[in-house]
Design an enzyme around this catalytic site. Sequence first.
Site, PDB file in Angstrom:
ATOM      1  N   CYS A   1       0.693   4.012   7.785  1.00  0.00           N
ATOM      2  CA  CYS A   1       1.273   4.756   7.066  1.00  0.00           C
ATOM      3  C   CYS A   1       1.214   6.184   7.276  1.00  0.00           C
ATOM      4  O   CYS A   1       1.939   7.348   7.179  1.00  0.00           O
ATOM      5  CB  CYS A   1       0.847   4.617   5.687  1.00  0.00           C
ATOM      6  SG  CYS A   1      -0.732   4.203   5.304  1.00  0.00           S
TER       7      CYS A   1
ATOM      8  N   GLN B   1      -5.026  11.652   3.252  1.00  0.00           N
ATOM      9  CA  GLN B   1      -4.301  10.490   2.835  1.00  0.00           C
ATOM     10  C   GLN B   1      -4.429  10.291   1.347  1.00  0.00           C
ATOM     11  O   GLN B   1      -5.384   9.984   0.775  1.00  0.00           O
ATOM     12  CB  GLN B   1      -4.586   9.287   3.884  1.00  0.00           C
ATOM     13  CG  GLN B   1      -4.159   9.409   5.220  1.00  0.00           C
ATOM     14  CD  GLN B   1      -4.600   8.490   6.131  1.00  0.00           C
ATOM     15  OE1 GLN B   1      -4.817   8.540   7.501  1.00  0.00           O
ATOM     16  NE2 GLN B   1      -4.531   6.946   5.624  1.00  0.00           N
TER      17      GLN B   1
ATOM     18  N   HIS C   1       0.787  11.009   2.370  1.00  0.00           N
ATOM     19  CA  HIS C   1       0.171  11.139   3.348  1.00  0.00           C
ATOM     20  C   HIS C   1       0.316  12.490   4.209  1.00  0.00           C
ATOM     21  O   HIS C   1       1.538  12.679   4.604  1.00  0.00           O
ATOM     22  CB  HIS C   1      -0.065  10.058   4.310  1.00  0.00           C
ATOM     23  CG  HIS C   1      -0.479   8.829   4.118  1.00  0.00           C
ATOM     24  ND1 HIS C   1      -1.264   8.947   2.649  1.00  0.00           N
ATOM     25  CD2 HIS C   1      -1.035   7.745   4.487  1.00  0.00           C
ATOM     26  CE1 HIS C   1      -1.900   7.692   2.601  1.00  0.00           C
ATOM     27  NE2 HIS C   1      -1.597   6.848   3.716  1.00  0.00           N
TER      28      HIS C   1
HETATM   29  P1  NAP Z   1      -2.851  -4.331  -2.494  1.00  0.00           P
HETATM   30  O1  NAP Z   1      -2.569  -3.510  -3.379  1.00  0.00           O
HETATM   31  O2  NAP Z   1      -4.183  -4.717  -2.064  1.00  0.00           O
HETATM   32  O3  NAP Z   1      -2.146  -5.798  -2.418  1.00  0.00           O
HETATM   33  C1  NAP Z   1      -2.360  -6.966  -1.566  1.00  0.00           C
HETATM   34  C2  NAP Z   1      -1.381  -8.083  -1.746  1.00  0.00           C
HETATM   35  O4  NAP Z   1      -1.936  -9.114  -1.149  1.00  0.00           O
HETATM   36  C3  NAP Z   1      -1.382  -8.761  -3.365  1.00  0.00           C
HETATM   37  O5  NAP Z   1      -0.258  -9.087  -3.664  1.00  0.00           O
HETATM   38  C4  NAP Z   1      -2.380  -9.807  -3.403  1.00  0.00           C
HETATM   39  O6  NAP Z   1      -2.112 -10.900  -4.336  1.00  0.00           O
HETATM   40  C5  NAP Z   1      -2.190 -10.325  -2.008  1.00  0.00           C
HETATM   41  N1  NAP Z   1      -3.090 -11.100  -1.349  1.00  0.00           N
HETATM   42  C6  NAP Z   1      -4.627 -10.574  -1.212  1.00  0.00           C
HETATM   43  N2  NAP Z   1      -5.609 -11.421  -0.652  1.00  0.00           N
HETATM   44  C7  NAP Z   1      -4.673 -12.437  -0.730  1.00  0.00           C
HETATM   45  C8  NAP Z   1      -4.941 -13.878  -0.170  1.00  0.00           C
HETATM   46  N3  NAP Z   1      -5.905 -14.318   0.312  1.00  0.00           N
HETATM   47  N4  NAP Z   1      -3.915 -14.892  -0.092  1.00  0.00           N
HETATM   48  C9  NAP Z   1      -2.666 -14.487  -0.477  1.00  0.00           C
HETATM   49  N5  NAP Z   1      -2.230 -13.429  -0.915  1.00  0.00           N
HETATM   50  C10 NAP Z   1      -3.187 -12.165  -1.109  1.00  0.00           C
HETATM   51  O7  NAP Z   1      -2.617  -3.869  -1.030  1.00  0.00           O
HETATM   52  P2  NAP Z   1      -1.178  -2.714  -0.506  1.00  0.00           P
HETATM   53  O8  NAP Z   1      -1.726  -1.406  -0.271  1.00  0.00           O
HETATM   54  O9  NAP Z   1      -0.146  -3.619  -1.013  1.00  0.00           O
HETATM   55  O10 NAP Z   1      -1.297  -3.136   1.011  1.00  0.00           O
HETATM   56  C11 NAP Z   1      -0.707  -4.604   1.792  1.00  0.00           C
HETATM   57  C12 NAP Z   1      -0.847  -4.433   3.034  1.00  0.00           C
HETATM   58  O11 NAP Z   1       0.370  -3.435   3.672  1.00  0.00           O
HETATM   59  C13 NAP Z   1      -1.880  -4.060   3.875  1.00  0.00           C
HETATM   60  O12 NAP Z   1      -1.877  -4.770   5.259  1.00  0.00           O
HETATM   61  C14 NAP Z   1      -1.919  -2.581   4.015  1.00  0.00           C
HETATM   62  O13 NAP Z   1      -2.751  -2.137   5.205  1.00  0.00           O
HETATM   63  C15 NAP Z   1      -0.418  -2.366   4.325  1.00  0.00           C
HETATM   64  N6  NAP Z   1       0.146  -1.120   4.102  1.00  0.00           N
HETATM   65  C16 NAP Z   1      -0.316  -0.543   2.906  1.00  0.00           C
HETATM   66  C17 NAP Z   1       0.279   0.939   2.679  1.00  0.00           C
HETATM   67  C18 NAP Z   1       0.034   1.616   1.335  1.00  0.00           C
HETATM   68  O14 NAP Z   1       0.362   3.001   1.191  1.00  0.00           O
HETATM   69  N7  NAP Z   1      -0.590   1.165   0.451  1.00  0.00           N
HETATM   70  C19 NAP Z   1       1.131   1.511   3.836  1.00  0.00           C
HETATM   71  C20 NAP Z   1       1.150   0.939   4.939  1.00  0.00           C
HETATM   72  C21 NAP Z   1       0.946  -0.179   5.160  1.00  0.00           C
HETATM   73  P3  NAP Z   1      -2.894 -10.834  -5.614  1.00  0.00           P
HETATM   74  O15 NAP Z   1      -2.315  -9.828  -6.636  1.00  0.00           O
HETATM   75  O16 NAP Z   1      -2.255 -12.258  -6.093  1.00  0.00           O
HETATM   76  O17 NAP Z   1      -4.321 -10.816  -5.320  1.00  0.00           O
END
Ligand code: NAP
Length: 349
Positions: A149, A176, A242
């Site tokens: 991002c 960020q 960001h």
């Molecule tokens: P998040 O808010 O922590 O959400 C994580 C998601 O993954 C939740 O739906 C969670 O489900 C699920 N999950 C976690 N552990 C799991 C497991 N062991 N098995 C199955 N599902 C699991 O994270 P996020 O910010 O959305 O980021 C997700 C991905 O996108 C990451 O790789 C991150 O680096 C990438 N990303 C994020 C952003 C950003 O701005 N946030 C930008 C670009 C890329 P539960 O709710 O059931 O725990």
Amino acid sequence: MMKYRVGILGATGTVGQRFVQLLESHPYFEITALAASERSVGKTYVEATPWKLPTPMPEKIKEIVVSPIEPPLDCDLVFSSLPSSIARETEEKFARAGYPVISNSSSFRMEEDVPLLIPEINHDHLGIIEVQKHRRGFDAGFIVTNPNCAVTSFAPPLAALHEKFGVEAVIVTTLQAISGAGYPGIPAYDITDNVFPYISGEEPKVETEAQKILGKFQDGEIVKADFTVSAQCFRVNVMDGHLASVRVKLRENATLEDVKQAMIDYPALDLPSSPSQFIYVCDEPDRPQPRLDRDRGNGMTITVGRLFPDNVFDYRFVCLSHNTIRGAAGAAILNAELLVEKRMIKRKS
Ligand code: NAP
């Protein structure tokens, strides 16, 4: 058009929620499957999700029961917003089971047979998918990724400059937003009244991804662009958006007006999520600001400002992108729209 049925892996998280919001009335896609961790499996989406967006959760999604992140899912393609620790194994499994996987996670971004796409810049990198399928023995499935991002905020202005004048070296400092760390993310105790000078694993991504994005697809491979990036990444007390402060050394001479015009003229695409202006350049001395500029172009425009000649390198500027839209869910949806337009996604019967 009959819509494509999509599944979201990590649907309950920060990026997953953005997918749900942005896909609510999408012309190409409808959500038919939502998957997340054991914590959520078997609950309805409304029960499982700590919804944090200011728009209401879409009614038709609320009662979908959350599935495990295992194929088969009732959909034609999957968007993945899983933590990188589990994304690698899961995304490969879905691709092998015949699903196009449009991923946000970092696991496959730098693999040489996986496109790292910003469609306005490098849609021709989709050519590598044939190589990927052949090498990995995938049939209908494949993996496409979007960049980190923070990289998304500065790769577009760099692409505009690289195309016209060649980029030789870049120093970038990123500021960020909190939402970039997912939910619940960084503790309030650490970020309130503070700037946090460390984001685990971020600087290596910021120093390497732009060279692949700006690389050339030739003879069946992506040849990375030849410039160096030095990065420092900070977490700041901002909800979304960001910022990146960039200093760039060019290979050819360019006037300030040339540099500005190259960014303004960089073409947008004609896809449902494309903004009409890909890179918007502000003249105001105090912009871009996350709160005021992150939603430009429905969160899909990159905003650049404070563009000046630099005393050490050639030029400096500040750029901004919405991290959960252009930097995550919006980026992946744009990638999927491109794949539909290129007829690279098939409906599962
Ligand atoms: P998040 O808010 O922590 O959400 C994580 C998601 O993954 C939740 O739906 C969670 O489900 C699920 N999950 C976690 N552990 C799991 C497991 N062991 N098995 C199955 N599902 C699991 O994270 P996020 O910010 O959305 O980021 C997700 C991905 O996108 C990451 O790789 C991150 O680096 C990438 N990303 C994020 C952003 C950003 O701005 N946030 C930008 C670009 C890329 P539960 O709710 O059931 O725990």
